[in-house]
Design a protein around this motif. Structure first.
Motif, PDB file in Angstrom:
ATOM      1  N   TYR A 129     -99.210 -38.293 -28.410  1.00 40.51           N
ATOM      2  CA  TYR A 129     -98.379 -39.495 -28.287  1.00 40.51           C
ATOM      3  C   TYR A 129     -98.079 -40.072 -29.663  1.00 40.51           C
ATOM      4  O   TYR A 129     -98.753 -39.774 -30.657  1.00 40.51           O
ATOM      5  N   VAL A 130     -97.085 -40.944 -29.705  1.00 50.35           N
ATOM      6  CA  VAL A 130     -96.798 -41.738 -30.896  1.00 50.35           C
ATOM      7  C   VAL A 130     -96.489 -43.162 -30.448  1.00 50.35           C
ATOM      8  O   VAL A 130     -95.791 -43.376 -29.451  1.00 50.35           O
ATOM      9  N   THR A 131     -97.075 -44.128 -31.150  1.00 47.65           N
ATOM     10  CA  THR A 131     -96.719 -45.528 -30.914  1.00 47.65           C
ATOM     11  C   THR A 131     -95.818 -45.999 -32.047  1.00 47.65           C
ATOM     12  O   THR A 131     -95.940 -45.561 -33.191  1.00 47.65           O
ATOM     13  N   VAL A 132     -94.919 -46.910 -31.708  1.00 52.45           N
ATOM     14  CA  VAL A 132     -94.000 -47.491 -32.691  1.00 52.45           C
ATOM     15  C   VAL A 132     -93.842 -48.977 -32.390  1.00 52.45           C
ATOM     16  O   VAL A 132     -93.901 -49.403 -31.238  1.00 52.45           O
ATOM     17  N   ALA A 133     -93.663 -49.766 -33.442  1.00 56.29           N
ATOM     18  CA  ALA A 133     -93.362 -51.183 -33.284  1.00 56.29           C
ATOM     19  C   ALA A 133     -91.845 -51.321 -33.187  1.00 56.29           C
ATOM     20  O   ALA A 133     -91.128 -50.868 -34.079  1.00 56.29           O
ATOM     21  N   CYS A 134     -91.365 -51.933 -32.116  1.00 59.10           N
ATOM     22  CA  CYS A 134     -89.919 -51.968 -31.842  1.00 59.10           C
ATOM     23  C   CYS A 134     -89.413 -53.399 -31.711  1.00 59.10           C
ATOM     24  O   CYS A 134     -90.142 -54.288 -31.275  1.00 59.10           O
ATOM     25  N   ARG A 135     -88.161 -53.580 -32.072  1.00 51.41           N
ATOM     26  CA  ARG A 135     -87.473 -54.850 -31.835  1.00 51.41           C
ATOM     27  C   ARG A 135     -86.320 -54.617 -30.866  1.00 51.41           C
ATOM     28  O   ARG A 135     -85.648 -53.584 -30.948  1.00 51.41           O
ATOM     29  N   PRO A 136     -86.063 -55.575 -29.970  1.00 48.78           N
ATOM     30  CA  PRO A 136     -84.942 -55.419 -29.048  1.00 48.78           C
ATOM     31  C   PRO A 136     -83.597 -55.287 -29.764  1.00 48.78           C
ATOM     32  O   PRO A 136     -82.721 -54.558 -29.308  1.00 48.78           O
ATOM     33  N   GLU A 168     -87.518 -65.096 -15.972  1.00 50.33           N
ATOM     34  CA  GLU A 168     -88.441 -64.173 -15.310  1.00 50.33           C
ATOM     35  C   GLU A 168     -88.424 -62.783 -15.953  1.00 50.33           C
ATOM     36  O   GLU A 168     -89.304 -61.961 -15.671  1.00 50.33           O
ATOM     37  N   ASP A 169     -87.451 -62.485 -16.799  1.00 48.44           N
ATOM     38  CA  ASP A 169     -87.330 -61.159 -17.391  1.00 48.44           C
ATOM     39  C   ASP A 169     -88.086 -61.114 -18.719  1.00 48.44           C
ATOM     40  O   ASP A 169     -87.673 -61.763 -19.693  1.00 48.44           O
ATOM     41  N   PRO A 170     -89.190 -60.354 -18.825  1.00 49.51           N
ATOM     42  CA  PRO A 170     -89.957 -60.323 -20.082  1.00 49.51           C
ATOM     43  C   PRO A 170     -89.158 -59.759 -21.250  1.00 49.51           C
ATOM     44  O   PRO A 170     -89.390 -60.145 -22.393  1.00 49.51           O
ATOM     45  N   PHE A 171     -88.213 -58.856 -20.971  1.00 52.91           N
ATOM     46  CA  PHE A 171     -87.379 -58.323 -22.054  1.00 52.91           C
ATOM     47  C   PHE A 171     -86.525 -59.426 -22.659  1.00 52.91           C
ATOM     48  O   PHE A 171     -86.412 -59.552 -23.887  1.00 52.91           O
ATOM     49  N   ILE A 172     -85.908 -60.238 -21.813  1.00 54.16           N
ATOM     50  CA  ILE A 172     -85.071 -61.337 -22.287  1.00 54.16           C
ATOM     51  C   ILE A 172     -85.909 -62.328 -23.083  1.00 54.16           C
ATOM     52  O   ILE A 172     -85.511 -62.782 -24.166  1.00 54.16           O
ATOM     53  N   LYS A 173     -87.095 -62.646 -22.587  1.00 56.91           N
ATOM     54  CA  LYS A 173     -87.964 -63.598 -23.279  1.00 56.91           C
ATOM     55  C   LYS A 173     -88.374 -63.066 -24.642  1.00 56.91           C
ATOM     56  O   LYS A 173     -88.458 -63.802 -25.625  1.00 56.91           O
ATOM     57  N   THR A 174     -88.641 -61.762 -24.724  1.00 60.24           N
ATOM     58  CA  THR A 174     -88.999 -61.141 -26.006  1.00 60.24           C
ATOM     59  C   THR A 174     -87.808 -61.151 -26.957  1.00 60.24           C
ATOM     60  O   THR A 174     -87.946 -61.454 -28.152  1.00 60.24           O
ATOM     61  N   ALA A 175     -86.621 -60.826 -26.434  1.00 60.88           N
ATOM     62  CA  ALA A 175     -85.430 -60.725 -27.270  1.00 60.88           C
ATOM     63  C   ALA A 175     -85.045 -62.066 -27.887  1.00 60.88           C
ATOM     64  O   ALA A 175     -84.431 -62.104 -28.960  1.00 60.88           O
ATOM     65  N   ARG A 176     -85.395 -63.153 -27.245  1.00 55.61           N
ATOM     66  CA  ARG A 176     -85.057 -64.462 -27.791  1.00 55.61           C
ATOM     67  C   ARG A 176     -85.754 -64.734 -29.116  1.00 55.61           C
ATOM     68  O   ARG A 176     -85.254 -65.498 -29.952  1.00 55.61           O
ATOM     69  N   GLU A 177     -86.912 -64.138 -29.310  1.00 52.36           N
ATOM     70  CA  GLU A 177     -87.610 -64.247 -30.593  1.00 52.36           C
ATOM     71  C   GLU A 177     -87.390 -63.015 -31.464  1.00 52.36           C
ATOM     72  O   GLU A 177     -87.702 -63.029 -32.651  1.00 52.36           O
ATOM     73  N   ASN A 178     -86.863 -61.938 -30.863  1.00 54.46           N
ATOM     74  CA  ASN A 178     -86.681 -60.651 -31.534  1.00 54.46           C
ATOM     75  C   ASN A 178     -87.976 -60.196 -32.213  1.00 54.46           C
ATOM     76  O   ASN A 178     -87.959 -59.661 -33.331  1.00 54.46           O
ATOM     77  N   GLU A 209     -96.972 -57.154 -24.905  1.00 52.38           N
ATOM     78  CA  GLU A 209     -96.030 -58.106 -24.324  1.00 52.38           C
ATOM     79  C   GLU A 209     -95.433 -58.966 -25.445  1.00 52.38           C
ATOM     80  O   GLU A 209     -96.108 -59.833 -26.000  1.00 52.38           O
ATOM     81  N   GLY A 210     -94.164 -58.721 -25.757  1.00 48.70           N
ATOM     82  CA  GLY A 210     -93.531 -59.429 -26.854  1.00 48.70           C
ATOM     83  C   GLY A 210     -93.400 -60.921 -26.620  1.00 48.70           C
ATOM     84  O   GLY A 210     -93.410 -61.703 -27.576  1.00 48.70           O
TER      85      GLY A 210
END
Length: 407
Positions: A129-136, A168-178, A209-210
């Motif tokens: 496996y490989v882990t990576v730190a990602c931004r939306p 309710e969408d964790p992706f949206i909540k994460t993207a708001r802070e990028n 969890e971003g």
């Protein structure tokens, strides 16, 4: 006696002028030995301006990519493929573009849409496996935030509709802070080294969890451990905001955490159980500590964990080591912690350029014929390699207790 580290007097990889995805920075490499030879394979982080996605009134975006390189002489020289990235962010902008297909064939949110940073390669139960730190979403020239006066470009490429999305969408909540989310990919090494990049990476999903915290330096131990009477996967992570996690008030600053979960997909959920492993303790790690690359087995349930500390922008990053031991039906615990600054920026080419902070940041390590070979990012722009006797290093770390006191 401190072990002797050997360094080259030059970077083994650096930015390539005119290469659109690696023109600005080439850094933070993960390495793994080929199981069939002494070749060493590398994934490195790279970035350059991406004017084809530029928005009016904004700086050029700087998406972050992974590139591939190989060494056939134990790390002395490297052949890098700068013809194309090995793994690239999707760079979607509309809601319909922010999905990918995972290894199970499911359509899921693509947390690797904007940036794919700081790879670490490791095995879990015989699979690679490989882990990576990602931004939306990609930022602009993000290093400008460290200059005086700072220029903040993190949100230049976050679409306006993100701030109108549902809570309710964790992706949206994460993207708001990028903020960064650590994402897990399955890696096919044969496909990677054959240049079949499109088939080399399989999206598994987020491990952090971003919307809870920006979280980096994430990788797993290679086998499950019995914790709370259940066999569970165990990973290391470093949340920037420790307050939501157990022991956060005690730690106070970004620290090394362990997490346990029965399934990989449970890590990015409330099902994961977290435990503080190591908080800043010494002067040179006053600002933060984080694990640097996947732990190495010492036998008898003991693991060497490389880690980094940062004091401030002037002192920079230091690399050191601790040893943890598996516990009966419990999380691993630290039994030895080296208080010394074992690795830090010293050579001219490791000194700050665009970033103001001296930086030697190890992100990979393998043992070959008794020697620990480490790959590192230097000055946040180049790649270096270092070597040290593995036995001498471990013996030195064993000379201290869990709080860094000489035994």
């Amino acid at each position: 006696m401190k072990p002797t580290f050997r360094y080259l007097d030059h970077p083994v990889l650096e930015p390539v002028p005119g290469c659109d995805w690696a023109d600005k920075m080439v850094l933070n490499p993960a390495i793994i030995q080929d199981p069939a030879s002494t070749d060493i394979h590398m994934l490195f982080r790279a970035t350059g301006p991406w004017p084809q996605k530029r928005r009016e009134g904004c700086h050029d975006p700087y998406p972050i990519f992974l590139g591939y390189a190989v060494s056939r002489d134990r790390g002395l020289t490297w052949e890098a493929d700068f013809t194309r990235p090995a793994l690239a962010p999707a760079l979607g902008y509309e809601e319909s573009e922010l999905y990918t297909t995972d290894i199970y064939g499911r359509k899921v949110r693509n947390y690797a849409n904007g940036c794919i940073e700081d790879p670490r390669i490791f095995e879990v139960e015989g699979e690679l496996y490989v882990t990576v730190a990602c931004r939306p979403f990609s930022p602009g020239p993000y290093w400008l935030s460290d200059q005086v006066p700072p220029v903040e470009t993190r949100f230049e490429y976050v679409p306006n509709w993100i701030f109108e999305g549902g809570e309710e969408d964790p992706f949206i909540k994460t993207a708001r802070e990028n903020d960064t989310v650590s994402v897990l990919y399955k890696l096919d090494l044969d496909k990677l080294k054959q240049g079949q990049y499109e088939q080399a990476f399989g999206y598994v999903g987020p491990l952090t969890e971003g919307h809870v915290s920006d979280n980096r330096d994430v990788f797993l131990f290679p086998h499950k451990m019995t914790i709370q009477n259940k066999p569970q996967y165990v990973l290391l992570h470093r949340p920037m905001n420790v307050q939501p996690f157990e022991g956060g008030e005690q730690a106070g600053k970004p620290s090394i955490y362990l997490a346990a979960a029965e399934k990989l997909e449970d890590f990015a959920s409330s099902k994961a159980v977290h435990r503080l492993l190591a908080a800043p303790l010494f002067d040179w790690e006053e600002n933060r500590v984080g694990a640097s690359w996947p732990p190495l087995s010492l036998g008898d349930g003991e693991w060497l964990v490389p880690y980094h500390g940062k004091k401030d922008a002037i002192f920079g990053y230091t690399q050191s080591f601790l040893i943890v031991k598996e516990q009966d039906n419990e999380f691993p615990a630290t039994i030895h912690r080296c208080p010394d600054r074992l690795m830090y920026a010293e050579r001219e080419w490791e000194m700050p350029q665009d970033y103001p902070t001296p930086c030697l940041f190890t992100t990979g390590g393998i043992v070959m014929d008794g020697e620990l070979i480490m790959s590192y990012g230097a000055a946040d722009q180049k790649v270096g390699i270092a070597w040290v006797s593995f036995d001498e290093l471990v013996a030195h770390v064993r000379g201290y207790d869990a709080e860094g006191n000489r035994l």
